[in-house]
Design a protein around this motif. Structure first.
Motif, PDB file in Angstrom:
ATOM      1  N   GLU A 121       0.820  -1.208   0.000  1.00 58.27           N
ATOM      2  CA  GLU A 121       0.000   0.000   0.000  1.00 58.27           C
ATOM      3  C   GLU A 121       0.857   1.263   0.000  1.00 58.27           C
ATOM      4  OE1 GLU A 121      -2.321   1.101   3.535  1.00 58.27           O
ATOM      5  OE2 GLU A 121      -1.036  -0.235   4.689  1.00 58.27           O
ATOM      6  N   LEU A 122       2.126   1.119   0.324  1.00 58.79           N
ATOM      7  CA  LEU A 122       3.031   2.266   0.345  1.00 58.79           C
ATOM      8  C   LEU A 122       3.454   2.644  -1.071  1.00 58.79           C
ATOM      9  CD1 LEU A 122       5.397   1.058   3.211  1.00 58.79           C
ATOM     10  CD2 LEU A 122       3.553   2.744   3.386  1.00 58.79           C
ATOM     11  N   PRO A 123       3.803   3.905  -1.276  1.00 58.62           N
ATOM     12  CA  PRO A 123       4.366   4.275  -2.579  1.00 58.62           C
ATOM     13  C   PRO A 123       5.614   3.422  -2.845  1.00 58.62           C
ATOM     14  CG  PRO A 123       3.852   6.228  -1.299  1.00 58.62           C
ATOM     15  CD  PRO A 123       3.677   5.049  -0.383  1.00 58.62           C
ATOM     16  N   GLU A 124       5.850   3.091  -4.086  1.00 58.09           N
ATOM     17  CA  GLU A 124       6.910   2.154  -4.454  1.00 58.09           C
ATOM     18  C   GLU A 124       8.266   2.516  -3.851  1.00 58.09           C
ATOM     19  OE1 GLU A 124       8.469  -0.139  -8.431  1.00 58.09           O
ATOM     20  OE2 GLU A 124       6.601   0.992  -8.489  1.00 58.09           O
ATOM     21  N   GLN A 125       8.595   3.790  -3.800  1.00 56.28           N
ATOM     22  CA  GLN A 125       9.908   4.193  -3.288  1.00 56.28           C
ATOM     23  C   GLN A 125      10.045   3.975  -1.781  1.00 56.28           C
ATOM     24  OE1 GLN A 125       7.655   6.212  -4.655  1.00 56.28           O
ATOM     25  NE2 GLN A 125       7.503   8.175  -3.622  1.00 56.28           N
ATOM     26  N   HIS A 126       8.944   3.711  -1.078  1.00 58.63           N
ATOM     27  CA  HIS A 126       8.981   3.496   0.374  1.00 58.63           C
ATOM     28  C   HIS A 126       8.782   2.031   0.773  1.00 58.63           C
ATOM     29  CE1 HIS A 126       9.128   7.765   1.058  1.00 58.63           C
ATOM     30  NE2 HIS A 126       8.074   7.929   0.279  1.00 58.63           N
ATOM     31  N   ARG A 127       8.573   1.167  -0.191  1.00 55.27           N
ATOM     32  CA  ARG A 127       8.340  -0.249   0.090  1.00 55.27           C
ATOM     33  C   ARG A 127       9.642  -0.983   0.367  1.00 55.27           C
ATOM     34  NH1 ARG A 127       4.739  -1.554  -5.193  1.00 55.27           N
ATOM     35  NH2 ARG A 127       3.042  -0.131  -4.666  1.00 55.27           N
ATOM     36  N   ASP A 128       9.507  -2.073   1.101  1.00 59.49           N
ATOM     37  CA  ASP A 128      10.609  -3.016   1.226  1.00 59.49           C
ATOM     38  C   ASP A 128      10.909  -3.535  -0.173  1.00 59.49           C
ATOM     39  OD1 ASP A 128      11.502  -5.986   1.450  1.00 59.49           O
ATOM     40  OD2 ASP A 128      11.887  -5.141   3.445  1.00 59.49           O
TER      41      ASP A 128
END
Length: 101
Positions: free
Chosen positions: A77-84
């Motif tokens: 659910e996080l923006p791609e740049q903030h995902r694991d």
């Protein structure tokens, strides 16, 4: 099945196996929706991760495969740049495919 409907059903005091089966069916629907509308992926993941607030999730161990699916949805659910870096829809699909039924 709507998000509100699944949330209510997972909050009911049905047998655990019944609620897990219901969750599995819902997850399959959501994966299909994400395949058809990838631009809505973050919203779909948000709704799946929101199921962490249900009574079902409160009864599951952190290492339960269903919890792993919900936690991964929380990453998606996080923006791609903030995902694991290991979080992907492919990984979620694989986890759902391998859920015990």
């Amino acid at each position: 099945m709507t998000h509100e409907n699944i949330f209510e059903r997972l909050d009911e005091r049905e047998p655990l196996a019944n609620r897990k089966q219901l969750l599995h069916e819902y997850l399959m629907e959501q994966l299909k929706a994400q395949e058809q509308h990838p631009e809505q992926g973050e919203q779909i993941a948000y709704e799946i991760a929101g199921l962490l607030a249900t009574n079902l999730a409160a009864t599951l161990a952190d290492d339960d495969p269903y919890m792993e699916v919900l936690y991964l949805a929380g990453e998606l659910e996080l923006p791609e740049q903030h995902r694991d870096s290991s979080a992907s829809w492919e990984a979620l699909r694989e986890l759902v495919r391998n859920l015990p039924q």
